[in-house]
Enzyme design. Structure first.
Site, PDB file in Angstrom:
ATOM      1  N   ARG A  23       0.686  -1.075  -0.119  1.00 26.03           N
ATOM      2  CA  ARG A  23      -0.123  -0.054   0.229  1.00 26.03           C
ATOM      3  C   ARG A  23       0.899   1.397   0.042  1.00 26.03           C
ATOM      4  O   ARG A  23       0.541   2.214   0.633  1.00 26.03           O
ATOM      5  CB  ARG A  23      -1.002   0.010   1.105  1.00 26.03           C
ATOM      6  CG  ARG A  23      -1.817  -1.144   1.276  1.00 26.03           C
ATOM      7  CD  ARG A  23      -3.009  -0.889   0.081  1.00 26.03           C
ATOM      8  NE  ARG A  23      -4.176  -1.720   0.369  1.00 26.03           N
ATOM      9  CZ  ARG A  23      -5.308  -1.756   0.927  1.00 26.03           C
ATOM     10  NH1 ARG A  23      -5.783  -0.383   1.317  1.00 26.03           N
ATOM     11  NH2 ARG A  23      -6.162  -2.531   1.020  1.00 26.03           N
ATOM     12  N   ARG A  27      -3.038   6.876   1.060  1.00 29.89           N
ATOM     13  CA  ARG A  27      -3.683   7.984   1.695  1.00 29.89           C
ATOM     14  C   ARG A  27      -2.737   8.588   2.713  1.00 29.89           C
ATOM     15  O   ARG A  27      -2.903   9.784   3.015  1.00 29.89           O
ATOM     16  CB  ARG A  27      -4.927   7.679   2.402  1.00 29.89           C
ATOM     17  CG  ARG A  27      -6.059   7.436   1.522  1.00 29.89           C
ATOM     18  CD  ARG A  27      -7.218   6.679   2.075  1.00 29.89           C
ATOM     19  NE  ARG A  27      -6.708   5.402   2.322  1.00 29.89           N
ATOM     20  CZ  ARG A  27      -7.374   4.361   3.064  1.00 29.89           C
ATOM     21  NH1 ARG A  27      -8.661   4.595   3.445  1.00 29.89           N
ATOM     22  NH2 ARG A  27      -6.779   3.203   3.357  1.00 29.89           N
ATOM     23  N   ARG A  36      -6.359  12.474  -5.478  1.00 25.99           N
ATOM     24  CA  ARG A  36      -7.397  11.811  -4.890  1.00 25.99           C
ATOM     25  C   ARG A  36      -8.896  12.837  -4.459  1.00 25.99           C
ATOM     26  O   ARG A  36      -9.794  12.266  -4.671  1.00 25.99           O
ATOM     27  CB  ARG A  36      -7.336  10.821  -3.697  1.00 25.99           C
ATOM     28  CG  ARG A  36      -8.237   9.929  -3.066  1.00 25.99           C
ATOM     29  CD  ARG A  36      -8.792   8.861  -3.835  1.00 25.99           C
ATOM     30  NE  ARG A  36      -9.527   7.912  -3.104  1.00 25.99           N
ATOM     31  CZ  ARG A  36     -10.834   8.748  -2.733  1.00 25.99           C
ATOM     32  NH1 ARG A  36     -11.125   9.774  -3.467  1.00 25.99           N
ATOM     33  NH2 ARG A  36     -11.477   7.892  -1.837  1.00 25.99           N
ATOM     34  N   ASP A  72      -6.872  -2.305  -7.345  1.00 30.04           N
ATOM     35  CA  ASP A  72      -7.463  -2.798  -6.066  1.00 30.04           C
ATOM     36  C   ASP A  72      -7.768  -4.416  -6.538  1.00 30.04           C
ATOM     37  O   ASP A  72      -7.977  -4.663  -7.704  1.00 30.04           O
ATOM     38  CB  ASP A  72      -8.604  -2.248  -5.767  1.00 30.04           C
ATOM     39  CG  ASP A  72      -9.012  -2.534  -4.105  1.00 30.04           C
ATOM     40  OD1 ASP A  72      -8.411  -1.786  -3.371  1.00 30.04           O
ATOM     41  OD2 ASP A  72      -9.411  -3.528  -4.206  1.00 30.04           O
ATOM     42  N   TYR A 149     -14.939 -11.640  -0.060  1.00 28.16           N
ATOM     43  CA  TYR A 149     -15.546 -10.459  -0.697  1.00 28.16           C
ATOM     44  C   TYR A 149     -16.665 -10.650  -1.289  1.00 28.16           C
ATOM     45  O   TYR A 149     -17.891 -10.013  -1.219  1.00 28.16           O
ATOM     46  CB  TYR A 149     -14.516  -9.463  -1.191  1.00 28.16           C
ATOM     47  CG  TYR A 149     -13.715  -8.661  -0.331  1.00 28.16           C
ATOM     48  CD1 TYR A 149     -13.923  -7.729   0.222  1.00 28.16           C
ATOM     49  CD2 TYR A 149     -12.321  -9.306  -0.324  1.00 28.16           C
ATOM     50  CE1 TYR A 149     -13.105  -7.023   1.084  1.00 28.16           C
ATOM     51  CE2 TYR A 149     -11.256  -8.742   0.510  1.00 28.16           C
ATOM     52  CZ  TYR A 149     -11.705  -7.420   1.233  1.00 28.16           C
ATOM     53  OH  TYR A 149     -10.888  -6.859   2.157  1.00 28.16           O
TER      54      TYR A 149
END
Ligand code: CP3
Length: 342
Positions: A23, A27, A36, A72, A149
């Site tokens: 990652r 963020r 973003r 992703d 998921y």
């Protein structure tokens, strides 16, 4: 090109231990936040120029030894027919969860060139932009992790629906795994053909399984995926989160590198994995909330133990947290390079 990362994956000699961070584009970087701010997450993933831009940010800012495609693991599920949304701060939601035979029948095994051209275009842009710099890692979710998921309809704590389907209707569960595995093999093959130098398979929720259930419901599909990729000759990394109870089995995956989380001592992991694979990991992501002095000690210990492996790629034991200070991530990369140089 700086191919230190690829050499460590293959267990060849290196001048220092290569490092990248799961990652690493994300963020915690103000530069990512800036991009973003103008687009939602899925649009960012589907806009090759922007996805390539954020992929390159940590390479320039942190000095890591590999870039990882910005995308992703859930992207190919949309192409299979799942309704995918990302809610701000709430994580992914799959609106039509798979709960029975009819749901599995309706799923497609999509052709990557038609269904995810933006991923392949991002890779092509990156290959040009990275030439002479560092290798590019492509990735996918491991079939079991993707199944959680699809069945839960998003993230989960106890995976009740997944395990209920697995135990009560194994043939339906395995028919779902069949479609996910075929999709994943085609997806990773197309990423390699587009230019990925290595691929990582993320089994983020494998550790939620008891060892005997892992043996039947996750590992065989990972093995099949790794085997199908062998002809391409690129390193395959298999990241197993919460791997403590699964290491002896994970070594049978056939992957070149096993990625491990921080809950297991890396020296012990190396012993349990045997001499035929490289290891990746495994600093606790929260160690980046300590001080530079504490960080040094922890890195030193991991490097020392990592030297007992055939090859060691330094990484965190899971993704970097959004609250992390970028200067600590940078300090980590510098410390790994400095302490591991012969
Ligand atoms: O590593 C990288 O820098 C490459 C990009 C990447 C992302 N997700 C970007 C992302 C990679 C390799 C992933 C993999 C991924 N996605 C995994 C496996 C790794 C792991 O952490 O175990 C999983 C389970 C997912 C699913 C996912 N995507 C969740 C649960 C979430 C929301 C929660 C969270 O951690 O943010 C995402 C969103 C996501 N994927 C973001 C990013 C940068 C945040 C989106 C934003 O900008 O708001």
């Amino acid at each position: 090109m700086n191919d230190t990362f690829l050499r460590a994956c293959r267990g060849e000699d290196v001048e220092y231990t290569p490092v990248w961070i799961m990652r690493q584009a994300g963020r915690y970087l103000p530069e990512y936040q800036k991009v973003r701010a103008g687009v939602d997450f899925l649009t960012l993933c589907k806009t090759p120029e922007l996805a390539a831009e954020v992929t390159l940010q940590p390479v320039d800012i942190l000095g890591v030894d590999a870039a990882i495609l910005f995308s992703d693991i859930l992207i190919p599920l949309e192409a299979m027919g799942m309704k995918l949304r990302f809610h701000e701060n709430k994580g992914p939601v799959l609106g039509n969860p798979v709960r029975g035979a009819g749901d599995v029948e309706r799923l497609r095994v999509p052709e990557p060139l038609e269904s995810v051209p933006f991923v392949l275009e991002t890779i092509r842009i990156l290959r040009k932009a990275l030439s002479g710099k560092v290798p590019l890692i492509g990735f996918a979710g491991a079939p079991f992790t993707l199944a959680t998921y699809m069945i839960e309809g998003g993230g989960s704590k106890n995976f009740i629906n997944t395990k209920a389907l697995m135990y009560r209707e194994p043939e339906v569960f395995h028919s779902l795994m069949r479609k996910i595995t075929d999709t994943t093999i085609a997806y990773l093959s197309s990423q390699i053909e587009a230019g990925a130098h290595a691929v990582q398979v993320f089994d983020s929720w494998a550790g939620a399984l008891a060892p005997d259930d892992y043996a039947v419901n996750s590992l065989p599909y990972v093995k099949e995926t790794v085997k199908a990729l062998r002809p391409f000759g690129v390193p395959v990394i298999y990241f197993v989160n919460n791997c403590g109870g699964l290491l002896e089995q994970a070594r049978a995956s056939g992957a070149d590198v096993i990625g491990i989380d921080w809950r297991v001592d890396i020296g012990e992991a190396v012993k349990r994995l045997g001499g035929k694979v490289s290891v990746q990991g495994n600093l606790d992501p929260c160690a980046l909330f300590s001080s530079v002095d504490v960080l040094r000690l922890k890195v030193e210990d991991i490097l020392k133990k990592g030297r007992t492996a055939r090859g060691h790629v330094f990484n965190l034991g899971h993704g970097i947290l959004p609250q992390t200070r970028p200067d600590m991530a940078r300090a980590l990369v510098d410390i790994v390079h400095e302490l591991s140089r012969n």
